[in-house]
Design an enzyme around this catalytic site. Structure first.
Site, PDB file in Angstrom:
ATOM      1  N   CYS A 175       6.390 -52.092 -23.523  1.00  0.00           N
ATOM      2  CA  CYS A 175       6.079 -50.745 -23.037  1.00  0.00           C
ATOM      3  C   CYS A 175       7.314 -49.887 -23.255  1.00  0.00           C
ATOM      4  O   CYS A 175       8.304 -50.362 -23.818  1.00  0.00           O
ATOM      5  CB  CYS A 175       5.587 -50.738 -21.596  1.00  0.00           C
ATOM      6  SG  CYS A 175       6.811 -50.942 -20.299  1.00  0.00           S
TER       7      CYS A 175
ATOM      8  N   HIS B  73      19.791 -69.386 -19.740  1.00  0.00           N
ATOM      9  CA  HIS B  73      20.189 -69.438 -18.337  1.00  0.00           C
ATOM     10  C   HIS B  73      19.046 -69.248 -17.352  1.00  0.00           C
ATOM     11  O   HIS B  73      19.139 -69.712 -16.210  1.00  0.00           O
ATOM     12  CB  HIS B  73      21.251 -68.378 -18.039  1.00  0.00           C
ATOM     13  CG  HIS B  73      22.541 -68.641 -18.736  1.00  0.00           C
ATOM     14  ND1 HIS B  73      23.666 -67.897 -18.476  1.00  0.00           N
ATOM     15  CD2 HIS B  73      22.903 -69.549 -19.683  1.00  0.00           C
ATOM     16  CE1 HIS B  73      24.673 -68.337 -19.231  1.00  0.00           C
ATOM     17  NE2 HIS B  73      24.216 -69.335 -19.971  1.00  0.00           N
TER      18      HIS B  73
END
Length: 143
Positions: A65, A98
């Protein structure tokens, strides 16, 4: 691999380029996004992608978006979703290494189409490092 993709009116051209790349790589893509520039509501496209990831129908999703904020906020309501807003390859790699991100949220107004395709490449090839990061990821879900 099966991948779900969704976008609002800011992202059809990005989606078309990304889907073409994914299909060239042999991936099966489910398109939940709009194909036009007509104004639409981003949750209508983010929810089905997030649900597909949350239900385990697909391992990864891609949402596009204008800022990526709306689709990320929507997707992150699902308990098994870790949707990451990324605007360059380094952030994409860290979101996978991570945070074990499983949905890549691309801000179309702040990246180019070639950058977005490279981010998708990085997203799919980067592995979660586990180890000390697993404990942190385990603490993300509140429910």
């Amino acid at each position: 691999m099966k991948i779900a993709i969704g976008n609002d009116h800011a992202g059809p051209d990005y989606k078309f380029a990304i889907v073409a790349y994914l299909k060239e790589q042999g991936h099966e893509v489910t398109n939940y996004g709009t194909d036009t520039l007509d104004s639409v509501d981003y949750p209508d496209f983010a929810n089905p992608v997030a649900k597909a990831v949350d239900d385990g129908e697909v391992p990864f999703g891609i949402l596009i978006c204008g800022s990526a904020n709306g689709v990320a906020m929507t997707a992150n309501k699902y308990p098994k979703v870790r949707a990451a807003i990324c605007w360059n390859q380094e952030i994409v790699a860290l979101s996978r290494q991570h945070n074990d991100a499983n949905i890549l949220c691309i801000p179309a107004r702040f990246t180019s189409i070639p950058q977005a395709v490279k981010m998708v490449q990085t997203f799919l090839k980067t592995e979660f490092e586990g180890g000390r990061h697993q404990n942190r990821v385990d603490k993300i879900t509140c429910s």
